[in-house]
Design a protein around this motif. Sequence first.
Motif, PDB file in Angstrom:
ATOM      1  N   THR A  38      49.116  17.623  44.917  1.00 25.20           N
ATOM      2  CA  THR A  38      48.456  16.985  45.936  1.00 25.20           C
ATOM      3  C   THR A  38      49.473  17.160  47.419  1.00 25.20           C
ATOM      4  OG1 THR A  38      47.771  15.060  45.004  1.00 25.20           O
ATOM      5  CG2 THR A  38      48.075  14.678  47.304  1.00 25.20           C
ATOM      6  N   LEU A  39      50.870  16.920  47.178  1.00 21.43           N
ATOM      7  CA  LEU A  39      51.501  17.383  48.242  1.00 21.43           C
ATOM      8  C   LEU A  39      51.461  18.963  48.923  1.00 21.43           C
ATOM      9  CD1 LEU A  39      54.974  15.786  47.221  1.00 21.43           C
ATOM     10  CD2 LEU A  39      53.345  15.232  49.268  1.00 21.43           C
ATOM     11  N   ALA A  40      51.183  19.935  47.983  1.00 23.37           N
ATOM     12  CA  ALA A  40      51.341  21.177  48.256  1.00 23.37           C
ATOM     13  C   ALA A  40      49.860  21.529  48.920  1.00 23.37           C
ATOM     14  CB  ALA A  40      51.286  22.118  46.923  1.00 23.37           C
ATOM     15  N   VAL A  41      49.062  20.997  48.487  1.00 19.76           N
ATOM     16  CA  VAL A  41      47.624  21.245  48.938  1.00 19.76           C
ATOM     17  C   VAL A  41      47.466  20.540  50.502  1.00 19.76           C
ATOM     18  CG1 VAL A  41      45.176  20.892  48.668  1.00 19.76           C
ATOM     19  CG2 VAL A  41      46.582  21.461  46.709  1.00 19.76           C
ATOM     20  N   VAL A  42      48.057  19.362  50.702  1.00 22.09           N
ATOM     21  CA  VAL A  42      47.782  18.831  51.843  1.00 22.09           C
ATOM     22  C   VAL A  42      48.625  19.453  52.891  1.00 22.09           C
ATOM     23  CG1 VAL A  42      48.513  16.713  53.408  1.00 22.09           C
ATOM     24  CG2 VAL A  42      47.212  16.525  50.993  1.00 22.09           C
ATOM     25  N   ALA A  43      49.816  19.993  52.367  1.00 22.93           N
ATOM     26  CA  ALA A  43      50.775  20.713  53.200  1.00 22.93           C
ATOM     27  C   ALA A  43      50.168  21.909  53.773  1.00 22.93           C
ATOM     28  CB  ALA A  43      52.135  20.868  52.648  1.00 22.93           C
ATOM     29  N   GLY A  44      49.576  22.662  52.868  1.00 20.42           N
ATOM     30  CA  GLY A  44      49.212  24.133  52.920  1.00 20.42           C
ATOM     31  C   GLY A  44      47.740  24.251  53.444  1.00 20.42           C
ATOM     32  N   ALA A  45      46.902  23.253  53.346  1.00 19.29           N
ATOM     33  CA  ALA A  45      45.316  23.573  53.506  1.00 19.29           C
ATOM     34  C   ALA A  45      45.122  24.158  54.816  1.00 19.29           C
ATOM     35  CB  ALA A  45      44.827  22.142  53.140  1.00 19.29           C
ATOM     36  N   SER A  46      44.098  24.729  55.067  1.00 17.77           N
ATOM     37  CA  SER A  46      43.723  24.983  56.363  1.00 17.77           C
ATOM     38  C   SER A  46      42.553  24.144  56.963  1.00 17.77           C
ATOM     39  CB  SER A  46      43.368  26.879  56.444  1.00 17.77           C
ATOM     40  OG  SER A  46      42.008  26.950  55.598  1.00 17.77           O
ATOM     41  N   GLY A  47      42.087  23.544  56.055  1.00 15.39           N
ATOM     42  CA  GLY A  47      40.957  22.506  56.441  1.00 15.39           C
ATOM     43  C   GLY A  47      41.424  21.051  56.190  1.00 15.39           C
ATOM     44  N   PRO A  48      40.359  20.237  56.399  1.00 14.30           N
ATOM     45  CA  PRO A  48      40.513  18.652  56.238  1.00 14.30           C
ATOM     46  C   PRO A  48      40.734  18.497  54.703  1.00 14.30           C
ATOM     47  CG  PRO A  48      38.891  18.999  57.545  1.00 14.30           C
ATOM     48  CD  PRO A  48      39.096  20.174  57.026  1.00 14.30           C
ATOM     49  N   VAL A  49      41.813  17.738  54.236  1.00 12.94           N
ATOM     50  CA  VAL A  49      41.901  17.216  52.808  1.00 12.94           C
ATOM     51  C   VAL A  49      41.726  15.614  52.895  1.00 12.94           C
ATOM     52  CG1 VAL A  49      43.306  17.171  50.786  1.00 12.94           C
ATOM     53  CG2 VAL A  49      43.307  19.124  52.299  1.00 12.94           C
ATOM     54  N   VAL A  50      41.041  15.111  52.220  1.00 13.88           N
ATOM     55  CA  VAL A  50      40.595  13.644  51.828  1.00 13.88           C
ATOM     56  C   VAL A  50      41.420  13.290  50.680  1.00 13.88           C
ATOM     57  CG1 VAL A  50      39.105  11.886  51.676  1.00 13.88           C
ATOM     58  CG2 VAL A  50      38.543  13.850  53.160  1.00 13.88           C
ATOM     59  N   LEU A  51      42.184  12.249  50.726  1.00 14.69           N
ATOM     60  CA  LEU A  51      42.694  11.606  49.479  1.00 14.69           C
ATOM     61  C   LEU A  51      41.763  10.165  49.181  1.00 14.69           C
ATOM     62  CD1 LEU A  51      45.185  12.757  48.268  1.00 14.69           C
ATOM     63  CD2 LEU A  51      45.099  13.190  50.420  1.00 14.69           C
ATOM     64  N   ALA A  52      41.020  10.140  48.452  1.00 14.82           N
ATOM     65  CA  ALA A  52      40.231   9.039  48.179  1.00 14.82           C
ATOM     66  C   ALA A  52      40.669   7.991  47.440  1.00 14.82           C
ATOM     67  CB  ALA A  52      38.548   9.548  47.450  1.00 14.82           C
ATOM     68  N   ARG A  53      40.454   6.744  47.951  1.00 17.28           N
ATOM     69  CA  ARG A  53      41.064   5.647  47.288  1.00 17.28           C
ATOM     70  C   ARG A  53      39.821   4.489  47.104  1.00 17.28           C
ATOM     71  NH1 ARG A  53      46.086   6.274  50.331  1.00 17.28           N
ATOM     72  NH2 ARG A  53      46.861   7.835  49.280  1.00 17.28           N
ATOM     73  N   SER A  54      39.623   4.060  46.059  1.00 17.94           N
ATOM     74  CA  SER A  54      38.848   2.806  45.538  1.00 17.94           C
ATOM     75  C   SER A  54      39.427   2.372  44.182  1.00 17.94           C
ATOM     76  CB  SER A  54      37.479   3.361  45.558  1.00 17.94           C
ATOM     77  OG  SER A  54      37.182   3.934  44.001  1.00 17.94           O
ATOM     78  N   PRO A  55      38.623   1.357  43.878  1.00 19.54           N
ATOM     79  CA  PRO A  55      39.049   0.696  42.520  1.00 19.54           C
ATOM     80  C   PRO A  55      38.987   1.589  41.547  1.00 19.54           C
ATOM     81  CG  PRO A  55      37.837  -0.764  43.559  1.00 19.54           C
ATOM     82  CD  PRO A  55      37.646   0.331  44.507  1.00 19.54           C
ATOM     83  N   ALA A  56      39.636   1.668  40.383  1.00 17.31           N
ATOM     84  CA  ALA A  56      39.477   2.690  39.110  1.00 17.31           C
ATOM     85  C   ALA A  56      38.407   2.635  38.611  1.00 17.31           C
ATOM     86  CB  ALA A  56      40.767   2.233  38.507  1.00 17.31           C
ATOM     87  N   VAL A  57      37.866   3.754  38.086  1.00 18.26           N
ATOM     88  CA  VAL A  57      36.433   3.731  37.020  1.00 18.26           C
ATOM     89  C   VAL A  57      36.993   4.508  35.968  1.00 18.26           C
ATOM     90  CG1 VAL A  57      35.139   4.149  39.433  1.00 18.26           C
ATOM     91  CG2 VAL A  57      36.109   6.044  38.246  1.00 18.26           C
ATOM     92  N   PRO A  58      36.110   4.310  34.991  1.00 19.17           N
ATOM     93  CA  PRO A  58      36.292   4.743  33.464  1.00 19.17           C
ATOM     94  C   PRO A  58      36.291   6.261  33.470  1.00 19.17           C
ATOM     95  CG  PRO A  58      34.661   3.184  33.392  1.00 19.17           C
ATOM     96  CD  PRO A  58      34.707   3.606  35.175  1.00 19.17           C
ATOM     97  N   GLU A  59      37.237   6.743  32.816  1.00 14.23           N
ATOM     98  CA  GLU A  59      37.331   8.200  32.402  1.00 14.23           C
ATOM     99  C   GLU A  59      36.161   8.652  31.867  1.00 14.23           C
ATOM    100  OE1 GLU A  59      41.120   9.987  31.135  1.00 14.23           O
ATOM    101  OE2 GLU A  59      42.077   8.007  31.661  1.00 14.23           O
ATOM    102  N   LEU A  60      35.815  10.031  32.199  1.00 12.63           N
ATOM    103  CA  LEU A  60      34.720  10.680  31.490  1.00 12.63           C
ATOM    104  C   LEU A  60      34.986  11.282  30.181  1.00 12.63           C
ATOM    105  CD1 LEU A  60      32.753  12.511  34.350  1.00 12.63           C
ATOM    106  CD2 LEU A  60      32.095  10.391  32.878  1.00 12.63           C
ATOM    107  N   ALA A  61      36.321  11.956  30.034  1.00 15.76           N
ATOM    108  CA  ALA A  61      36.676  12.822  28.948  1.00 15.76           C
ATOM    109  C   ALA A  61      36.457  11.647  27.690  1.00 15.76           C
ATOM    110  CB  ALA A  61      37.918  13.186  29.057  1.00 15.76           C
ATOM    111  N   GLY A  62      35.623  12.103  26.709  1.00 16.02           N
ATOM    112  CA  GLY A  62      35.571  11.379  25.500  1.00 16.02           C
ATOM    113  C   GLY A  62      34.648  10.220  25.677  1.00 16.02           C
ATOM    114  N   SER A  63      34.033  10.109  26.668  1.00 16.48           N
ATOM    115  CA  SER A  63      33.253   8.728  26.902  1.00 16.48           C
ATOM    116  C   SER A  63      31.835   9.036  26.431  1.00 16.48           C
ATOM    117  CB  SER A  63      33.005   8.487  28.458  1.00 16.48           C
ATOM    118  OG  SER A  63      32.394   9.354  29.097  1.00 16.48           O
TER     119      SER A  63
END
Length: 298
Positions: free
Chosen positions: A131-156
């Motif tokens: 995350t740090l490397a991408v935010v620091a180096g990106a040439s466009g907008p980067v959104v860090l999305a926040r919300s309550p946790a949701v179930p994982e998909l892997a193995g669901s």
Amino acid sequence: MPRTVTVGVDGSPESLTAADWAAREAELWGRPVRLVHAGPWQPFAAAGEGHGGGPEVEAARRRWAQRVLRETTERLTAGRPGLRVTFEQVRETPVSALLDAASHGCPLVLGSRVVGGPDGREDVWLLGPVTLAVVAGASGPVVLARSPAVPELAGSTGVPGPSWDGAPSPHVVLGVDPRRPATGAVAFAFGEAARRHARLEAVHAWRRPPGADPARDRELEREAGQALREVLAPWRARHPTVRVTVRTGFGAAASRLVDAAADASLLVVGRGGAPGRIGGVTRTVLRHCGTSVAVVPG
């Protein structure tokens, strides 16, 4: 390549939150969603395919990633018949793949993981090396999305439905310093507010200069407000339907922004700092703001 809203996907609850956010954003932009899985983001044990190395393990890892991408696609298109979703599994490292994805103009969306603060009262959002490397180096907008946790998909065994009900967002907060305005962040914030039919709240805070006379606080605040309005004036002319409010005052900029964004749908800030680095205010905001944060270079 058509302009897309791209999201990094690894099967974690945080990346599913990011995928939901990206789908909502893509509907606002009228763009497709592109899901990207790159490199071994998840510990391979999470795939339930065994341990070790070699071609068999690599093939199993690819199958697991493809399953995550397919299930995420099903999640996003459920109830959104007009949404176009593509997915891609790339061999590049996550940082390289995501930096490339962030160079196409539309937002790149990443998930965020929250932990309890040291005093047990305040949550802290982790900023991993990718995350740090991408935010620091990106040439466009980067959104860090926040919300309550949701179930994982892997193995669901089931695919959870979308978490957004399509209601208009309350307002967008923009952090801006009129002495050094980040024009990319200002433009992005006005565009987001216009697409969401939301109010835009521009916030500027500063620390009182050493030796300053407190009796001049009101005068200084009026001057700061006027300077901020002058910075915003061209963008208000371009977006006449966006209702704008201005908030200025003394205090730590990061704390002011976190407080202002507490009930907002999005906080937009410039990246700040030297090229390839994240400014101190933005880094603090990313660690402590519970609202989704868009970091815009330039």
